[in-house]
Design an enzyme around this catalytic site. Structure first.
Site, PDB file in Angstrom:
ATOM      1  N   VAL A  24      -4.440  -5.874   9.817  1.00 17.90           N
ATOM      2  CA  VAL A  24      -3.235  -4.813   9.017  1.00 17.90           C
ATOM      3  C   VAL A  24      -4.902  -4.081   8.026  1.00 17.90           C
ATOM      4  O   VAL A  24      -4.623  -4.782   6.615  1.00 17.90           O
ATOM      5  CB  VAL A  24      -1.989  -5.563   8.345  1.00 17.90           C
ATOM      6  CG1 VAL A  24      -1.173  -4.498   8.201  1.00 17.90           C
ATOM      7  CG2 VAL A  24      -1.570  -6.210   9.721  1.00 17.90           C
ATOM      8  N   TYR A  79       4.144 -12.082   5.956  1.00 12.48           N
ATOM      9  CA  TYR A  79       2.855 -11.783   4.753  1.00 12.48           C
ATOM     10  C   TYR A  79       2.269 -12.380   3.409  1.00 12.48           C
ATOM     11  O   TYR A  79       3.234 -12.834   2.675  1.00 12.48           O
ATOM     12  CB  TYR A  79       3.310 -10.464   4.652  1.00 12.48           C
ATOM     13  CG  TYR A  79       1.744  -9.688   3.800  1.00 12.48           C
ATOM     14  CD1 TYR A  79       0.917  -9.805   3.604  1.00 12.48           C
ATOM     15  CD2 TYR A  79       2.724  -8.237   2.866  1.00 12.48           C
ATOM     16  CE1 TYR A  79      -0.695  -9.403   3.172  1.00 12.48           C
ATOM     17  CE2 TYR A  79       1.500  -7.726   2.037  1.00 12.48           C
ATOM     18  CZ  TYR A  79       0.090  -8.049   2.398  1.00 12.48           C
ATOM     19  OH  TYR A  79      -0.456  -6.984   1.504  1.00 12.48           O
ATOM     20  N   THR A 123       0.290  -1.653  -0.259  1.00  5.96           N
ATOM     21  CA  THR A 123      -0.283  -0.073  -0.091  1.00  5.96           C
ATOM     22  C   THR A 123       0.603   0.857   0.561  1.00  5.96           C
ATOM     23  O   THR A 123       0.676   2.338  -0.782  1.00  5.96           O
ATOM     24  CB  THR A 123      -0.907   0.134   1.069  1.00  5.96           C
ATOM     25  OG1 THR A 123      -1.826  -1.303   0.874  1.00  5.96           O
ATOM     26  CG2 THR A 123      -1.908   1.030   1.415  1.00  5.96           C
ATOM     27  N   LYS A 172      -0.188 -11.719   9.202  1.00  7.78           N
ATOM     28  CA  LYS A 172      -0.628 -10.539   8.168  1.00  7.78           C
ATOM     29  C   LYS A 172      -1.105 -11.431   7.214  1.00  7.78           C
ATOM     30  O   LYS A 172      -0.577 -11.852   5.857  1.00  7.78           O
ATOM     31  CB  LYS A 172      -0.324  -9.099   7.253  1.00  7.78           C
ATOM     32  CG  LYS A 172      -1.201  -9.094   6.961  1.00  7.78           C
ATOM     33  CD  LYS A 172      -0.887  -8.022   6.317  1.00  7.78           C
ATOM     34  CE  LYS A 172      -1.696  -6.331   5.657  1.00  7.78           C
ATOM     35  NZ  LYS A 172      -1.226  -5.343   4.233  1.00  7.78           N
TER      36      LYS A 172
END
Length: 288
Positions: free
Chosen positions: A205, A135, A47, A163
């Site tokens: 998250v 992740y 992001t 995550k």
């Protein structure tokens, strides 16, 4: 529990008119996130347009955020890539900066085997004393890390959480059920925040927390207090924003929404492009 807080924001990277990192805007954005419920921030994740940030830019950004926000929130640095050796070197370079943890994404494009995934993450974990957030995001990396591989990695002393953005609640439940004590699971999908909490995850998250952080914090708080009716009602009302922020390539919609809210973060770097007027109007409609 919730080592890094219940609501962690995967923060966009603010740019100026020349698409250079704007540190003044970064400070303003951090203030906005903390004021609306974020307890932790991930810097230079997807992001944050990490594939377009140079190594030097990332290091400067981490140093600035630590200098500004250390002690105000948990600071997690994105240090992963699809090259194990360079990811190890970069993670080691970040270690002395003062971040609270690193987040390491599953190697994208390469599509390694489960043994390759294990070796990649193990190499990074062993190269640093920092806590590691795994992740798993198969929608971007093109490979899913199975629950079994996650649980193997969870045995490493500094691998403390994941995550999990597979969207697979069964896989998430298996990790939660069999993980060693202290290992935590965060949802990586805003729309699964409440379901993840319901099966024993610790939080989210988030991307949507840039825009609706206060409402998300309220929803999480209601759930933790046992007011599941209120939490479910809030969750249903927030679904259009959860989905709408990914109607176009992220983080374009989030940056447009922040600008509309008066939080200036600038544009996006190629290969992402600015939203057109029709797309911007749709994003603005989410804020009504």
């Amino acid at each position: 529990m919730a080592r890094f807080g219940r609501l962690v924001t995967a923060m966009v990277t603010p740019f100026n008119e020349r698409l250079e990192i704007d540190y003044g805007k970064t400070e303003h954005l951090i203030d906005h996130l903390l004021a609306t419920g974020s307890e932790g921030i991930v810097i230079s994740g997807t992001t944050g347009e990490s594939p377009t940030l140079s190594r030097a830019e990332k290091l400067d950004l981490f140093k600035h955020v630590v200098a500004y926000a250390k002690g105000k929130c948990h600071i997690i640095a994105g240090t992963g890539s699809n090259d194990t050796a360079s990811s190890v070197e970069f993670t080691q370079a970040v270690q002395s900066i003062g971040v609270d943890a690193v987040m390491v994404v599953a190697p994208y494009y390469s599509r390694p085997s489960q043994e390759g995934l294990y070796g990649h993450f193990k190499s990074l974990a062993e190269a640093s004393e920092l806590p590691v957030m795994l992740y798993n995001v198969p929608g971007r990396s093109a490979v899913n890390m199975t629950a079994e591989t996650t649980l193997r990695l969870a045995q490493l002393p500094n691998v403390v959480c994941i995550k999990e953005a597979s969207g697979n609640l069964s896989q998430m439940a298996k990790i939660i059920e069999h993980a060693p004590e202290g290992f935590e699971l965060y949802s990586g999908d805003d729309s699964l925040t409440l379901p993840t909490l319901a099966i024993g995850g610790v939080g989210i998250v988030s991307v949507a927390s840039h825009i609706i952080g206060s409402q998300m914090a309220e929803m999480i708080h209601a759930f933790l207090l046992g007011d599941h009716t209120t939490a479910a009602s809030l969750h249903r009302k927030l679904i259009p924003v959860f989905d709408g922020l990914f109607a176009y390539p992220s983080p374009g919609p989030t940056k447009v929404a922040l600008e509309k809210l008066g939080v200036k973060v600038g544009g996006v770097r190629l290969p992402l492009v600015e939203l057109n007027e029709q797309e911007k109007a749709f994003v603005h409609s989410l804020l009504v």
